[in-house]
Design an enzyme around this catalytic site. Structure first.
Site, PDB file in Angstrom:
ATOM      1  N   LYS A 114       0.860  -1.184   0.000  1.00  0.00           N
ATOM      2  CA  LYS A 114       0.000   0.000   0.000  1.00  0.00           C
ATOM      3  C   LYS A 114       0.892   1.227   0.000  1.00  0.00           C
ATOM      4  CE  LYS A 114      -3.091   2.886   2.591  1.00  0.00           C
ATOM      5  NZ  LYS A 114      -3.523   3.288   3.947  1.00  0.00           N
ATOM      6  N   GLY A 175      -8.060   9.422  10.064  1.00  0.00           N
ATOM      7  CA  GLY A 175      -8.320   9.465  11.495  1.00  0.00           C
ATOM      8  C   GLY A 175      -9.362  10.459  11.938  1.00  0.00           C
ATOM      9  N   ALA A 201      -9.558   5.893   4.725  1.00  0.00           N
ATOM     10  CA  ALA A 201      -9.457   7.078   5.586  1.00  0.00           C
ATOM     11  C   ALA A 201     -10.783   7.804   5.716  1.00  0.00           C
ATOM     12  CB  ALA A 201      -8.393   8.051   5.090  1.00  0.00           C
ATOM     13  N   GLY A 202     -11.100   8.183   6.957  1.00  0.00           N
ATOM     14  CA  GLY A 202     -12.254   9.016   7.232  1.00  0.00           C
ATOM     15  C   GLY A 202     -13.450   8.308   7.821  1.00  0.00           C
ATOM     16  N   ASN A 223      -8.613   1.827  10.227  1.00  0.00           N
ATOM     17  CA  ASN A 223      -7.842   1.493  11.419  1.00  0.00           C
ATOM     18  C   ASN A 223      -8.373   2.257  12.630  1.00  0.00           C
ATOM     19  OD1 ASN A 223      -4.288   1.681  12.366  1.00  0.00           O
ATOM     20  ND2 ASN A 223      -5.972   0.621  13.304  1.00  0.00           N
ATOM     21  N   THR A 224      -8.297   3.597  12.572  1.00  0.00           N
ATOM     22  CA  THR A 224      -8.673   4.410  13.724  1.00  0.00           C
ATOM     23  C   THR A 224     -10.106   4.164  14.173  1.00  0.00           C
ATOM     24  OG1 THR A 224      -7.144   6.114  12.953  1.00  0.00           O
ATOM     25  CG2 THR A 224      -8.735   6.763  14.641  1.00  0.00           C
TER      26      THR A 224
END
Length: 272
Positions: A114, A175, A201-202, A223-224
């Protein structure tokens, strides 16, 4: 007894494969491995998510380059998961290429990576100029590149033309948990892409993941949203269900939006 419908969850998986770099996966939820309190929580959340592809920040995680320290691969073994090295923390094309080559050496020739090259420390938006340069070098060097990019449809097409294995547009800043802020751009990317499109993301909660899938994205990486939840393992399970439900809804085809009501039961033919 009524017959079962022709399309069931089991046949759904076979009829709708998720293929990355020539390999088919059952799970369309990709998860990160950072920000957990320990490796055991990482393992439990990954299992609850049902993820088969897990990203690893080579600059922040130990996958063998630091002997004697806890090794992520002990809890997420490569014979069970596809390890997706990422270039998180890289700010130049040169650093990103160097990091991918290190990952390939550590993982015995593994070529799926990635790519992300960050342009701003505050927003963590990608530096697309540096990302393009790195993608060209990595593809030429035999890597299968899944690329983190902005939500620009023209850039997404350019990465596809370079030879990237998947494009991964952000839904909102990394995040941030803001959810899908750019659904029309993402829809444009999805409709023109010939490679998998994975929102990266987001995402903040399960409904965000479902929306991404309902737009027609092939998968979601997060992830977050999981690791930062009050109960990461339970949130991982919720995200698994959301991705599955969103994909099923996309394939089923939603009803058109209307300004006015439409009766659930037909009224035609009802006598006065």
């Amino acid at each position: 007894m009524n017959a079962l419908p022709q399309t069931t969850p089991d046949t759904h998986d076979r009829a709708d494969p998720f293929v990355i770099a020539g390999r088919a996966y059952r799970s369309r939820l990709l998860t990160g491995t950072g920000k957990y309190k320990d490796l055991d929580e990482t393992r439990r959340a990954t299992e609850a998510a049902g993820a088969e592809i897990v990203t690893v920040a080579i600059r922040r995680s130990n996958i063998g380059q630091h002997p004697g320290e806890p090794n992520l691969l002990d809890v997420l073994p490569p014979d069970r998961y596809t390890i997706l090295p990422n270039t998180a923390g890289c700010f130049t094309a040169e650093d990103a290429v160097r990091t991918c080559r290190l990952a390939r050496e550590l993982l015995d020739g593994h070529s799926l990576v990635k790519l992300e090259v960050i342009g701003d420390r505050k927003t963590l938006f990608p530096d697309v100029v540096q990302t393009l340069a790195a993608a060209e070098k990595l593809v030429a060097d035999g890597f299968r590149v899944m690329v983190y990019t902005s939500d620009d449809p023209l850039l997404a097409k350019r990465f596809e033309e370079i030879g990237c294995a998947a494009v991964m547009p952000l839904a909102a800043p990394i995040g941030s948990g803001l959810g899908i802020q750019n659904r029309y751009n993402i829809l444009e990317i999805v409709e023109s892409a010939k490679v998998p499109v994975i929102v990266d993301a987001g995402v903040g909660t399960a409904s965000d993941a479902a929306i991404a899938m309902e737009l027609g994205c092939d998968g979601v990486l997060m992830n977050t949203a999981i690791a930062g939840a009050q109960d990461p393992v339970l949130m991982a399970h919720a995200m698994k269900l959301a991705v599955e439900a969103g994909r099923a809804a996309f394939r089923a085809g939603r009803i058109p939006r209307k300004r006015y009501a439409s009766a659930s039961s037909p009224v035609e033919g009802i006598s006065a």
